[in-house]
Design an enzyme around this catalytic site. Structure first.
Site, PDB file in Angstrom:
ATOM      1  N   ALA A  64       0.961  -1.083  -0.086  1.00  0.00           N
ATOM      2  CA  ALA A  64      -0.083   0.068  -0.061  1.00  0.00           C
ATOM      3  C   ALA A  64       1.203   1.290  -0.129  1.00  0.00           C
ATOM      4  O   ALA A  64       1.923   1.143   0.316  1.00  0.00           O
ATOM      5  CB  ALA A  64      -1.126   0.091   1.343  1.00  0.00           C
ATOM      6  N   GLY A 107       0.670  -4.916   1.271  1.00  0.00           N
ATOM      7  CA  GLY A 107      -0.536  -5.238   0.372  1.00  0.00           C
ATOM      8  C   GLY A 107      -0.600  -5.697  -0.974  1.00  0.00           C
ATOM      9  O   GLY A 107      -1.510  -6.160  -1.512  1.00  0.00           O
ATOM     10  N   GLU A 110      -0.533  -9.337  -0.111  1.00  0.00           N
ATOM     11  CA  GLU A 110      -2.062  -9.510  -0.056  1.00  0.00           C
ATOM     12  C   GLU A 110      -3.117  -9.521  -1.129  1.00  0.00           C
ATOM     13  O   GLU A 110      -3.888 -10.426  -1.237  1.00  0.00           O
ATOM     14  CB  GLU A 110      -2.612  -8.665   1.112  1.00  0.00           C
ATOM     15  CG  GLU A 110      -1.870  -8.709   2.543  1.00  0.00           C
ATOM     16  CD  GLU A 110      -2.126  -7.629   3.529  1.00  0.00           C
ATOM     17  OE1 GLU A 110      -2.030  -6.671   3.140  1.00  0.00           O
ATOM     18  OE2 GLU A 110      -2.404  -8.005   4.589  1.00  0.00           O
ATOM     19  N   GLU A 130       5.000  -5.126   6.729  1.00  0.00           N
ATOM     20  CA  GLU A 130       4.506  -3.902   7.828  1.00  0.00           C
ATOM     21  C   GLU A 130       5.148  -3.712   9.254  1.00  0.00           C
ATOM     22  O   GLU A 130       5.003  -2.763   9.888  1.00  0.00           O
ATOM     23  CB  GLU A 130       3.000  -4.402   8.004  1.00  0.00           C
ATOM     24  CG  GLU A 130       2.126  -4.149   6.689  1.00  0.00           C
ATOM     25  CD  GLU A 130       1.930  -5.584   5.768  1.00  0.00           C
ATOM     26  OE1 GLU A 130       2.987  -6.433   6.112  1.00  0.00           O
ATOM     27  OE2 GLU A 130       1.170  -5.716   4.784  1.00  0.00           O
TER      28      GLU A 130
HETATM   29  N1  DAK Z   1       4.519   3.335  -0.606  1.00  0.00           N
HETATM   30  C1  DAK Z   1       5.025   4.448  -1.331  1.00  0.00           C
HETATM   31  N2  DAK Z   1       6.151   4.552  -2.154  1.00  0.00           N
HETATM   32  C2  DAK Z   1       6.893   3.494  -2.145  1.00  0.00           C
HETATM   33  C3  DAK Z   1       6.450   2.306  -1.750  1.00  0.00           C
HETATM   34  C4  DAK Z   1       5.378   2.082  -0.918  1.00  0.00           C
HETATM   35  N3  DAK Z   1       4.646   0.919  -0.512  1.00  0.00           N
HETATM   36  N4  DAK Z   1       7.516   1.317  -2.139  1.00  0.00           N
HETATM   37  C5  DAK Z   1       8.337   1.918  -2.815  1.00  0.00           C
HETATM   38  N5  DAK Z   1       7.911   3.210  -3.065  1.00  0.00           N
HETATM   39  C6  DAK Z   1       8.605   4.310  -3.732  1.00  0.00           C
HETATM   40  C7  DAK Z   1       9.794   4.789  -2.973  1.00  0.00           C
HETATM   41  O1  DAK Z   1       9.455   5.789  -1.815  1.00  0.00           O
HETATM   42  C8  DAK Z   1      10.758   5.329  -4.211  1.00  0.00           C
HETATM   43  O2  DAK Z   1      10.269   6.587  -4.566  1.00  0.00           O
HETATM   44  P1  DAK Z   1      10.942   8.053  -4.688  1.00  0.00           P
HETATM   45  O3  DAK Z   1      11.924   8.057  -3.267  1.00  0.00           O
HETATM   46  O4  DAK Z   1      12.044   7.635  -5.732  1.00  0.00           O
HETATM   47  O5  DAK Z   1      10.134   9.178  -4.610  1.00  0.00           O
HETATM   48  C9  DAK Z   1      10.245   4.347  -5.401  1.00  0.00           C
HETATM   49  O6  DAK Z   1       9.125   3.931  -4.855  1.00  0.00           O
HETATM   50  C10 DAK Z   1      11.605   3.403  -5.481  1.00  0.00           C
HETATM   51  O7  DAK Z   1      11.668   2.740  -4.393  1.00  0.00           O
HETATM   52  P2  DAK Z   1      13.164   2.450  -3.638  1.00  0.00           P
HETATM   53  O8  DAK Z   1      13.907   3.666  -4.127  1.00  0.00           O
HETATM   54  O9  DAK Z   1      12.901   2.368  -2.228  1.00  0.00           O
HETATM   55  O10 DAK Z   1      13.559   1.357  -4.339  1.00  0.00           O
HETATM   56  P3  DAK Z   1      14.621   0.199  -3.892  1.00  0.00           P
HETATM   57  O11 DAK Z   1      14.671  -0.726  -5.267  1.00  0.00           O
HETATM   58  O12 DAK Z   1      15.766   0.782  -3.047  1.00  0.00           O
HETATM   59  O13 DAK Z   1      13.586  -0.743  -2.760  1.00  0.00           O
HETATM   60  C11 DAK Z   1      11.892  -1.910  -1.942  1.00  0.00           C
HETATM   61  C12 DAK Z   1      12.594  -1.312  -3.121  1.00  0.00           C
HETATM   62  C13 DAK Z   1      10.641  -2.609  -2.290  1.00  0.00           C
HETATM   63  C14 DAK Z   1      12.789  -2.668  -0.858  1.00  0.00           C
HETATM   64  C15 DAK Z   1      11.578  -0.501  -0.913  1.00  0.00           C
HETATM   65  O14 DAK Z   1      10.999   0.503  -1.735  1.00  0.00           O
HETATM   66  C16 DAK Z   1      10.763  -0.822   0.130  1.00  0.00           C
HETATM   67  O15 DAK Z   1      11.012  -1.130   1.022  1.00  0.00           O
HETATM   68  N6  DAK Z   1       9.237  -0.221  -0.092  1.00  0.00           N
HETATM   69  C17 DAK Z   1       8.332  -0.424   1.009  1.00  0.00           C
HETATM   70  C18 DAK Z   1       7.730  -1.762   1.061  1.00  0.00           C
HETATM   71  C19 DAK Z   1       6.852  -1.910   2.328  1.00  0.00           C
HETATM   72  O16 DAK Z   1       6.986  -1.599   3.244  1.00  0.00           O
HETATM   73  N7  DAK Z   1       5.557  -2.295   1.873  1.00  0.00           N
HETATM   74  C20 DAK Z   1       4.401  -2.577   3.126  1.00  0.00           C
HETATM   75  C21 DAK Z   1       3.721  -1.191   2.769  1.00  0.00           C
HETATM   76  S1  DAK Z   1       2.515  -1.162   4.122  1.00  0.00           S
HETATM   77  C22 DAK Z   1      -5.127  -2.597   3.957  1.00  0.00           C
HETATM   78  C23 DAK Z   1      -4.637  -2.523   2.654  1.00  0.00           C
HETATM   79  C24 DAK Z   1      -3.263  -2.518   2.574  1.00  0.00           C
HETATM   80  C25 DAK Z   1      -2.555  -2.592   3.533  1.00  0.00           C
HETATM   81  C26 DAK Z   1      -2.898  -2.422   4.885  1.00  0.00           C
HETATM   82  C27 DAK Z   1      -4.411  -2.349   5.220  1.00  0.00           C
HETATM   83  N8  DAK Z   1      -6.572  -2.377   4.305  1.00  0.00           N
HETATM   84  C28 DAK Z   1      -7.308  -2.357   3.085  1.00  0.00           C
HETATM   85  C29 DAK Z   1      -7.154  -2.427   5.606  1.00  0.00           C
HETATM   86  C30 DAK Z   1      -1.155  -2.519   3.324  1.00  0.00           C
HETATM   87  C31 DAK Z   1      -0.255  -2.082   3.985  1.00  0.00           C
HETATM   88  C32 DAK Z   1       1.204  -1.916   3.397  1.00  0.00           C
HETATM   89  O17 DAK Z   1       1.498  -2.778   2.258  1.00  0.00           O
END
Ligand code: DAK
Length: 257
Positions: A64, A107, A110, A130
């Site tokens: 997400a 997400g 998921e 998360e």
């Molecule tokens: N959200 C927003 N931006 C994101 C992102 C994310 N999840 N993942 C990556 N980006 C963005 C980065 O901020 C970066 O943007 P700029 O800084 O260039 O503007 C760009 O994508 C490229 O990312 P990186 O520079 O970080 O790329 P790398 O190859 O170095 O790293 C990575 C890739 C995937 C390891 C890293 O980006 C990362 O750790 N991303 C976050 C992964 C994460 O934590 N995902 C979980 C998010 S929480 C629900 C529905 C859904 C959810 C909850 C509830 N309901 C309906 C109730 C879900 C929650 C989640 O998913």
């Protein structure tokens, strides 16, 4: 016109490609909404027999959109329809395949698990990170992941926030098949075309019956399966499928009227 997805049809297969490369297909409200609308359109289209949900070579979806979620408050998430839009895929009656290359995190993982099956490229990386953000999975990560891979591995993934590669995902039964990255889409289209060539009624009821296995006891599940199986004897597809076998020809199933 959608801004964050690309839509294609290949015969009876509908493809939805997440296309937000600058954010690794992070699932913002707009993207989730566009995926949902297109799923609804394909579901209503009798020419489509199977749907593929896919992303880019680098990411199926990195979760997400954290930047969008960051400032949300408890009352706001409680009152808006944040959750409902994510679950449109669960209301699609046609088979939906998630074809994953690169990251499928949070997400993104998921969403893939809400699909009927996951195939992936050897570059795929799955995870529920998360916990690293001070939260926990909220769209099925602790439930569907656990059902797919078992308690110990689900705990490992959700509590450490580590990623799992394609080989581990296949070993753990999270995905049904792994392909080299360069051929994954071609293979996904072959699988989807095969599914789309079957009786749409039989595949709808098969999907319903397998999904019932996650919601009920074995005895009730078998009873559900039996009733659905028997109902297929009231369809032209059963007559056609069995006649084609006896006549040594390929069956030709009509689109649902
Ligand atoms: N959200 C927003 N931006 C994101 C992102 C994310 N999840 N993942 C990556 N980006 C963005 C980065 O901020 C970066 O943007 P700029 O800084 O260039 O503007 C760009 O994508 C490229 O990312 P990186 O520079 O970080 O790329 P790398 O190859 O170095 O790293 C990575 C890739 C995937 C390891 C890293 O980006 C990362 O750790 N991303 C976050 C992964 C994460 O934590 N995902 C979980 C998010 S929480 C629900 C529905 C859904 C959810 C909850 C509830 N309901 C309906 C109730 C879900 C929650 C989640 O998913």
């Amino acid at each position: 016109m959608p801004e964050m997805i690309l839509v294609e049809t290949h015969g009876a297969v509908g493809v939805i490609r997440l296309n937000r490369p600058a954010a690794l297909n992070a699932l913002c409200d707009l993207l989730v909404g566009e995926i949902g609308s297109q799923l609804v359109d394909f579901n209503a289209n009798p020419d489509i027999g199977c749907i593929i949900l896919t992303g880019s070579e680098k990411a199926f979806a990195a979760g997400a959109d954290i930047k969008e979620m960051q400032s949300r408050t408890y009352p706001a998430v409680l009152h808006d329809d944040f959750i409902a839009k994510w679950e449109t895929v669960l209301r699609v009656k046609k088979p939906v395949i998630a074809a994953v290359a690169g990251f499928a995190l949070g997400g993104g993982c998921e969403l893939a698990m809400m699909c009927d099956m996951i195939i992936c490229a050897d570059t795929a990386k799955f995870g529920q990170p998360e916990i690293n953000l001070g939260v926990m999975p909220g769209a099925g990560g602790t439930q569907r992941f656990t059902r797919a891979v078992g308690k110990s591995k689900a705990m490992d993934m959700c509590l450490t926030g580590r990623m799992m590669d394609a080989a581990e995902a296949e070993r753990s039964n999270l995905v049904s098949r792994v392909f080299p990255a360069g051929t994954m889409m071609e293979e996904a289209l072959k699988i989807a075309a095969k599914i789309a060539s079957q009786s749409q009624t039989a595949s709808l009821l098969t999907k319903k019956s397998i999904n019932a296995a996650f919601e009920t006891t074995l005895t009730q599940g078998i009873a559900t399966e039996r009733a659905l199986f028997l109902s297929l004897f009231g369809t032209a597809d059963q007559k056609e499928g069995m006649a084609a076998f006896v006549e040594k020809r390929t069956p030709s199933f009509a689109k649902p009227a």
